[in-house]
Design a protein around this motif. Structure first.
Motif, mmCIF file in Angstrom:
data_model
loop_
_atom_site.group_PDB
_atom_site.id
_atom_site.type_symbol
_atom_site.label_atom_id
_atom_site.label_comp_id
_atom_site.label_asym_id
_atom_site.label_seq_id
_atom_site.Cartn_x
_atom_site.Cartn_y
_atom_site.Cartn_z
ATOM 1 N N ARG A 52 0.830 -1.202 0.000
ATOM 2 C CA ARG A 52 0.000 0.000 0.000
ATOM 3 C C ARG A 52 0.866 1.254 0.000
ATOM 4 O O ARG A 52 0.590 2.224 -0.719
ATOM 5 N N THR A 53 1.918 1.236 0.791
ATOM 6 C CA THR A 53 2.816 2.394 0.869
ATOM 7 C C THR A 53 3.496 2.635 -0.468
ATOM 8 O O THR A 53 3.546 3.765 -0.973
ATOM 9 N N ALA A 54 4.033 1.589 -1.070
ATOM 10 C CA ALA A 54 4.782 1.728 -2.317
ATOM 11 C C ALA A 54 3.890 2.179 -3.466
ATOM 12 O O ALA A 54 4.323 2.944 -4.344
ATOM 13 N N LEU A 55 2.648 1.718 -3.472
ATOM 14 C CA LEU A 55 1.763 1.984 -4.604
ATOM 15 C C LEU A 55 0.779 3.117 -4.343
ATOM 16 O O LEU A 55 -0.005 3.475 -5.224
ATOM 17 N N GLY A 56 0.813 3.664 -3.115
ATOM 18 C CA GLY A 56 -0.089 4.769 -2.793
ATOM 19 C C GLY A 56 -1.536 4.346 -2.698
ATOM 20 O O GLY A 56 -2.438 5.060 -3.155
ATOM 21 N N LEU A 57 -1.792 3.196 -2.088
ATOM 22 C CA LEU A 57 -3.149 2.650 -1.991
ATOM 23 C C LEU A 57 -3.654 2.692 -0.555
ATOM 24 O O LEU A 57 -2.876 2.723 0.395
ATOM 25 N N SER A 58 -4.963 2.648 -0.411
ATOM 26 C CA SER A 58 -5.595 2.561 0.897
ATOM 27 C C SER A 58 -6.008 1.111 1.139
ATOM 28 O O SER A 58 -6.071 0.303 0.202
ATOM 29 N N PRO A 59 -6.326 0.747 2.401
ATOM 30 C CA PRO A 59 -6.797 -0.620 2.655
ATOM 31 C C PRO A 59 -8.025 -1.001 1.835
ATOM 32 O O PRO A 59 -8.225 -2.175 1.515
#
Length: 248
Positions: A52-59
């Protein structure tokens, strides 16, 4: 003529093609980088917080991680049908005649953070990776792609019309490529950059270029082609064209 399109974050989940075969994609010289990135995304998907951090995603977007985890096993679809959104709606490949689609398949390509570039008919799975992403343990995408993607794009011998967004152009600029800026003209004559509708207008330009029977070999003939289609296109020299939208 090669028309380079930007990818989209949204992708169709459909597809009835077999699993990803990197060796079958266009520009086989890009295979080693593609292999590294596919391996990295599959591995990263197993660590949801890091992914999530690397790809800029939320849960709430963990379905994107599942897509990446299945990169090597999920079904594929032609690239020009895999990507969705405003530009691809305006491009409308599913509404083309057979002859138009054949020309589009020859002329269209899509810039990709994962694959570098894919031709319209290249079979690819759904995935999530953006030009601005940074994957753990790997150099930045620009450092990975520029040495190999630049020569692949400039070595085609074709007139290149680069409709990619800035982030994807930065992965591998194409010297001499024709670019198209979209401006909106106000009633008082002032102009402003089009933001919301920019993708739709570039999609319409891409459809025109993909389906025309003409074969423009330079920016001047390309400008003439667009003008004959009723578009207000300006050319102040160089390889940049400006599409000006009239006051609404």
């Amino acid at each position: 003529m090669l028309v380079l399109l930007p990818p989209s974050e949204t992708k169709s989940p459909d597809g009835d093609g077999g699993p990803l075969d990197l060796a079958a994609l266009s520009a086989p010289e890009l295979t080693p980088v593609r292999e590294r990135l596919v391996d990295a995304l599959v591995t990263l998907a197993a660590d949801a917080p890091a992914a999530r951090t690397a790809l800029g995603l939320s849960p709430g977007q963990d379905a994107e991680l599942a897509r990446n985890a299945a990169l090597r096993t999920s079904s594929t679809a032609p690239a020009v049908e895999r990507y969705t959104g405003v530009l691809y709606d305006a491009l409308g490949v599913r509404t083309m005649t057979r002859a138009q689609r054949a020309r589009a398949d020859r002329r269209l390509a899509v810039g990709s953070a994962l694959f570098g570039v894919v031709r319209a008919g290249d079979p690819i799975p759904a995935y999530r990776l953006s030009a601005g992403s940074a994957l753990p343990g790997l150099p930045g995408l620009r450092a990975l792609w520029r040495p190999v993607l630049g020569p692949a794009l400039t070595g085609t011998g074709e007139l290149v019309v680069d409709l990619r967004s800035g982030a994807y152009q930065a992965l591998a600029p194409v010297p001499g490529a024709v670019t198209v800026d979209v401006l909106s003209e106000r009633a008082d004559g002032s102009r402003t950059v089009v933001s919301h509708a920019n993708k739709a207008h570039k999609g319409r330009v891409a459809r025109l270029l993909a389906t025309t029977t003409a074969e423009p070999d330079g920016v001047v003939r390309l400008r003439a082609l667009l003008r004959r289609a009723g578009l207000h296109v300006e050319h102040d020299g160089g390889t940049a064209l400006t599409l000006v939208l009239p006051p609404s």
